[in-house]
Design a protein around this motif. Structure first.
Motif, PDB file in Angstrom:
ATOM      1  N   GLN A 208      24.857  34.255  32.999  1.00 36.26           N
ATOM      2  CA  GLN A 208      25.420  35.055  34.059  1.00 36.26           C
ATOM      3  C   GLN A 208      26.687  34.407  34.582  1.00 36.26           C
ATOM      4  N   VAL A 209      27.621  35.242  34.986  1.00 38.90           N
ATOM      5  CA  VAL A 209      28.898  34.753  35.471  1.00 38.90           C
ATOM      6  C   VAL A 209      28.793  34.346  36.932  1.00 38.90           C
ATOM      7  N   GLN A 210      29.370  33.210  37.269  1.00 39.48           N
ATOM      8  CA  GLN A 210      29.445  32.777  38.667  1.00 39.48           C
ATOM      9  C   GLN A 210      30.868  33.057  39.171  1.00 39.48           C
ATOM     10  N   LEU A 211      30.957  33.573  40.399  1.00 33.71           N
ATOM     11  CA  LEU A 211      32.239  34.004  40.946  1.00 33.71           C
ATOM     12  C   LEU A 211      32.475  33.374  42.311  1.00 33.71           C
ATOM     13  N   VAL A 212      33.706  32.925  42.536  1.00 36.29           N
ATOM     14  CA  VAL A 212      34.081  32.356  43.826  1.00 36.29           C
ATOM     15  C   VAL A 212      35.413  32.956  44.259  1.00 36.29           C
ATOM     16  N   GLU A 213      35.404  33.655  45.392  1.00 40.73           N
ATOM     17  CA  GLU A 213      36.618  34.246  45.919  1.00 40.73           C
ATOM     18  C   GLU A 213      37.337  33.264  46.847  1.00 40.73           C
ATOM     19  N   SER A 214      38.638  33.458  46.959  1.00 43.15           N
ATOM     20  CA  SER A 214      39.438  32.665  47.890  1.00 43.15           C
ATOM     21  C   SER A 214      40.688  33.457  48.254  1.00 43.15           C
ATOM     22  N   GLY A 215      41.374  32.985  49.297  1.00 42.84           N
ATOM     23  CA  GLY A 215      42.653  33.586  49.649  1.00 42.84           C
ATOM     24  C   GLY A 215      42.626  34.557  50.803  1.00 42.84           C
TER      25      GLY A 215
ATOM     26  N   ALA B 194      37.681  33.215  40.998  1.00 46.04           N
ATOM     27  CA  ALA B 194      37.516  32.294  39.878  1.00 46.04           C
ATOM     28  C   ALA B 194      36.141  32.486  39.265  1.00 46.04           C
ATOM     29  N   ALA B 195      36.115  32.637  37.940  1.00 45.87           N
ATOM     30  CA  ALA B 195      34.863  32.888  37.237  1.00 45.87           C
ATOM     31  C   ALA B 195      34.495  31.702  36.357  1.00 45.87           C
ATOM     32  N   SER B 196      33.192  31.476  36.227  1.00 46.02           N
ATOM     33  CA  SER B 196      32.684  30.475  35.300  1.00 46.02           C
ATOM     34  C   SER B 196      31.418  31.014  34.651  1.00 46.02           C
TER      35      SER B 196
ATOM     36  N   VAL C 263      43.760  52.913  48.362  1.00 48.36           N
ATOM     37  CA  VAL C 263      44.682  51.775  48.358  1.00 48.36           C
ATOM     38  C   VAL C 263      45.754  51.891  47.281  1.00 48.36           C
ATOM     39  N   LYS C 264      45.752  52.996  46.565  1.00 46.44           N
ATOM     40  CA  LYS C 264      46.706  53.179  45.466  1.00 46.44           C
ATOM     41  C   LYS C 264      48.131  53.134  46.003  1.00 46.44           C
ATOM     42  N   GLY C 265      48.980  52.420  45.286  1.00 48.15           N
ATOM     43  CA  GLY C 265      50.357  52.260  45.716  1.00 48.15           C
ATOM     44  C   GLY C 265      50.570  51.051  46.608  1.00 48.15           C
ATOM     45  N   ARG C 266      49.488  50.467  47.094  1.00 46.63           N
ATOM     46  CA  ARG C 266      49.598  49.274  47.945  1.00 46.63           C
ATOM     47  C   ARG C 266      48.913  48.056  47.321  1.00 46.63           C
ATOM     48  N   PHE C 267      47.833  48.278  46.609  1.00 45.22           N
ATOM     49  CA  PHE C 267      47.061  47.178  46.012  1.00 45.22           C
ATOM     50  C   PHE C 267      47.221  47.208  44.493  1.00 45.22           C
ATOM     51  N   THR C 268      47.245  46.037  43.896  1.00 45.10           N
ATOM     52  CA  THR C 268      47.208  45.929  42.439  1.00 45.10           C
ATOM     53  C   THR C 268      46.184  44.867  42.039  1.00 45.10           C
ATOM     54  N   ILE C 269      45.582  45.061  40.886  1.00 41.57           N
ATOM     55  CA  ILE C 269      44.614  44.113  40.347  1.00 41.57           C
ATOM     56  C   ILE C 269      45.185  43.528  39.066  1.00 41.57           C
ATOM     57  N   SER C 270      44.944  42.264  38.854  1.00 38.33           N
ATOM     58  CA  SER C 270      45.412  41.599  37.642  1.00 38.33           C
ATOM     59  C   SER C 270      44.441  40.486  37.297  1.00 38.33           C
ATOM     60  N   ARG C 271      44.673  39.860  36.167  1.00 34.86           N
ATOM     61  CA  ARG C 271      43.810  38.754  35.742  1.00 34.86           C
ATOM     62  C   ARG C 271      44.590  37.807  34.853  1.00 34.86           C
ATOM     63  N   ASP C 272      44.148  36.578  34.827  1.00 34.68           N
ATOM     64  CA  ASP C 272      44.690  35.555  33.942  1.00 34.68           C
ATOM     65  C   ASP C 272      43.514  35.012  33.149  1.00 34.68           C
ATOM     66  N   ASN C 273      43.386  35.442  31.922  1.00 39.99           N
ATOM     67  CA  ASN C 273      42.227  35.037  31.121  1.00 39.99           C
ATOM     68  C   ASN C 273      42.277  33.558  30.740  1.00 39.99           C
ATOM     69  N   ALA C 274      43.445  32.985  30.730  1.00 33.53           N
ATOM     70  CA  ALA C 274      43.549  31.549  30.442  1.00 33.53           C
ATOM     71  C   ALA C 274      42.990  30.718  31.593  1.00 33.53           C
ATOM     72  N   GLN C 275      43.047  31.281  32.797  1.00 37.27           N
ATOM     73  CA  GLN C 275      42.560  30.587  33.995  1.00 37.27           C
ATOM     74  C   GLN C 275      41.210  31.124  34.471  1.00 37.27           C
ATOM     75  N   ASN C 276      40.647  32.104  33.746  1.00 37.57           N
ATOM     76  CA  ASN C 276      39.364  32.715  34.141  1.00 37.57           C
ATOM     77  C   ASN C 276      39.402  33.186  35.594  1.00 37.57           C
ATOM     78  N   THR C 277      40.497  33.840  35.956  1.00 38.48           N
ATOM     79  CA  THR C 277      40.693  34.233  37.352  1.00 38.48           C
ATOM     80  C   THR C 277      41.205  35.670  37.431  1.00 38.48           C
ATOM     81  N   ALA C 278      40.665  36.405  38.387  1.00 38.94           N
ATOM     82  CA  ALA C 278      41.135  37.746  38.692  1.00 38.94           C
ATOM     83  C   ALA C 278      41.777  37.734  40.082  1.00 38.94           C
ATOM     84  N   TYR C 279      42.719  38.645  40.271  1.00 39.39           N
ATOM     85  CA  TYR C 279      43.472  38.679  41.522  1.00 39.39           C
ATOM     86  C   TYR C 279      43.501  40.099  42.090  1.00 39.39           C
TER      87      TYR C 279
END
Length: 127
Positions: A1-8, A23-25, A64-80
């Protein structure tokens, strides 16, 4: 199972911007759909955005369309979740979630499709 930690999360004035991270692990991150949900006091949990494992496909809630965007960095195992032009109504606890359905090839809008959740990060929009 994936462990998730939010920040920011934090306090921001109306009209301001904030980026929250997740951040995912564990698991295979690139085969995992990532989603963001939020819940304000006294309200039901609300879908915000999701992104497929490759990052090529995103889905954003109309609220939230037009104001929020979602992205990810698979090299860092992180979503934003990048939040711009924040409004007082955006005040909530923001949760990231991971879904391993369909190998992460589809975005998912319903919380039941997610099998891992973070503890959340508080975002407060106030003057």
């Amino acid at each position: 199972q994936v462990q998730l930690v939010e920040s920011g999360g934090g306090l921001v004035q109306p009209g301001g911007s904030l980026r929250v991270s997740c951040a995912a692990s564990g698991g295979t991150f690139r085969a995992t759909t990532m989603g963001w949900f939020r819940q304000a006091p006294g309200k039901e949990r609300e879908y915000v955005a999701s992104i497929t494992g490759s990052g090529r496909v995103t889905n954003i809630a109309d609220s939230v369309k037009g104001r929020f965007t979602i992205s990810r960095d698979n090299a860092q195992n992180t979503a934003y979740l990048q939040m711009n032009r924040l409004e007082i109504e955006d005040t909530a606890r923001y949760y990231c979630a991971a879904s391993q359905l369909f190998g992460g090839q589809l975005t998912q809008r319903t919380p039941e499709k997610y099998d891992s959740w973070g503890q959340g990060t508080q975002v407060t929009v106030s003057s």
